[in-house]
Design an enzyme around this catalytic site. Structure first.
Site, PDB file in Angstrom:
ATOM      1  N   GLU A   1       0.814  -1.215   0.000  1.00 52.84           N
ATOM      2  CA  GLU A   1       0.000   0.000   0.000  1.00 52.84           C
ATOM      3  C   GLU A   1       0.844   1.258   0.000  1.00 52.84           C
ATOM      4  O   GLU A   1       2.004   1.256   0.407  1.00 52.84           O
ATOM      5  CB  GLU A   1      -0.931   0.020   1.205  1.00 52.84           C
TER       6      GLU A   1
ATOM      7  N   ASP B   1      -6.012   2.066   0.109  1.00 51.50           N
ATOM      8  CA  ASP B   1      -6.528   2.684   1.326  1.00 51.50           C
ATOM      9  C   ASP B   1      -7.182   4.020   0.984  1.00 51.50           C
ATOM     10  O   ASP B   1      -6.504   4.983   0.610  1.00 51.50           O
ATOM     11  CB  ASP B   1      -5.395   2.870   2.339  1.00 51.50           C
TER      12      ASP B   1
ATOM     13  N   GLN C   1      -9.130  -0.718   2.177  1.00 51.74           N
ATOM     14  CA  GLN C   1      -9.353  -0.243   3.539  1.00 51.74           C
ATOM     15  C   GLN C   1      -9.918   1.174   3.479  1.00 51.74           C
ATOM     16  O   GLN C   1      -9.722   1.885   2.498  1.00 51.74           O
ATOM     17  CB  GLN C   1      -8.057  -0.266   4.355  1.00 51.74           C
TER      18      GLN C   1
ATOM     19  N   GLU D   1     -10.900   0.419   8.725  1.00 47.68           N
ATOM     20  CA  GLU D   1      -9.651   0.671   9.451  1.00 47.68           C
ATOM     21  C   GLU D   1      -9.643   2.142   9.884  1.00 47.68           C
ATOM     22  O   GLU D   1      -8.874   2.954   9.383  1.00 47.68           O
ATOM     23  CB  GLU D   1      -8.423   0.347   8.595  1.00 47.68           C
TER      24      GLU D   1
END
Length: 265
Positions: A143, A178, A204, A240
């Site tokens: 990521e 993310d 996420q 998250e």
């Protein structure tokens, strides 16, 4: 497909880790993820998962002192052997926990003069991890992290992640995308998901700014979740975020999607 998992490193942290599994199940989740599971034995985690009817879908390779301000393991040339030992540790956990994906955090470079060397080391180590985890049928993900929260992180944009995928061209390597980090960098997450969701192995999310639950910031989650649901994406979408209060009080977004039939938890 839109299916949600609870990140137990951030959610339910009002409880000790072993108690978070039952709390996540009670909150409506059937899957969880943990950043670094190594404070518990794999056998203990397996028992907690089975006892609560949960699936562990993701965890990270150990990253040394990255979260305490260090550089991590995956890109530091002098730590190649430490990284390989961390991959071996992750493999031992994966044998029992059977995650869908394992994340390799690129880490930081705190000396800009060595950035090219660090990035080359990361590519070498990521390739090693992808080959190792593929032997268990596990997808390796990596990521980008925003450079405001973590200055010096060697990947901080979607374009850089795509370049890594292109450079390695490994069939078992995907992005961990993310939404919070890329929103923090000012990127158009909706456009990226529309164009590149086939390259993503795990998603996420948290709202931005603040990294709290959906509805606390400016991210248009109804649009993003609709894109994910309507796509061919078959992975998990991990919550998250840092709840503003008790985690149970932050789940209005989850209850809304469960009630409407728009998502699977």
């Amino acid at each position: 497909m839109l299916q949600f998992s609870a990140n137990l490193s951030l959610l339910y942290n009002e409880y000790p880790l072993p108690q978070r599994f039952a709390a996540a199940k009670a909150g409506g989740f059937d899957a969880v993820e943990i950043q670094f599971p190594y404070s518990q034995s794999a056998a203990e985690l397996r028992q907690l998962l089975d006892g609560n009817g949960l699936r562990l879908v993701l965890f990270n390779v150990d990253a040394d002192t990255l979260l305490q301000g260090g550089e991590g393991l995956a890109a530091v040339p002098e730590k190649r052997q430490d990284f390989r030992r961390a991959v071996d540790q992750a493999l031992r956990y994966a044998e029992l926990l059977q995650p869908c994906a394992i994340n390799v955090l690129p880490g930081r470079c705190l000396n800009a003069d060595r950035l090219a060397e660090y990035r080359a080391t990361f590519l070498e180590n990521l390739d090693y991890a992808a080959r190792a985890f593929a032997g268990q049928g596990i997808v390796t993900v990596f990521e980008a992290v925003n450079s405001f929260d973590m200055p010096g992180f060697i990947l901080d944009s979607s374009a850089q992640m795509l370049q890594v995928l292109h450079d390695l061209n490994h069939p078992h390597l995907r992005l961990q995308y993310d939404i919070y980090h890329m929103s923090r960098m000012g990127e158009d997450c909706a456009e990226f998901l529309r164009c590149h969701i086939d390259r993503i192995g795990h998603i996420q999310f948290a709202d931005c700014p603040g990294r709290a639950q959906p509805g606390s910031g400016s991210v248009d989650f109804p649009v993003l979740f609709q894109i994910i649901r309507d796509s061919a994406y078959s992975g998990w979408t991990g919550a998250e975020y840092r709840p503003g209060a008790a985690t149970a009080d932050s789940l209005a977004w989850l209850k809304s999607y469960a009630a409407s039939g728009s998502g699977t938890v």
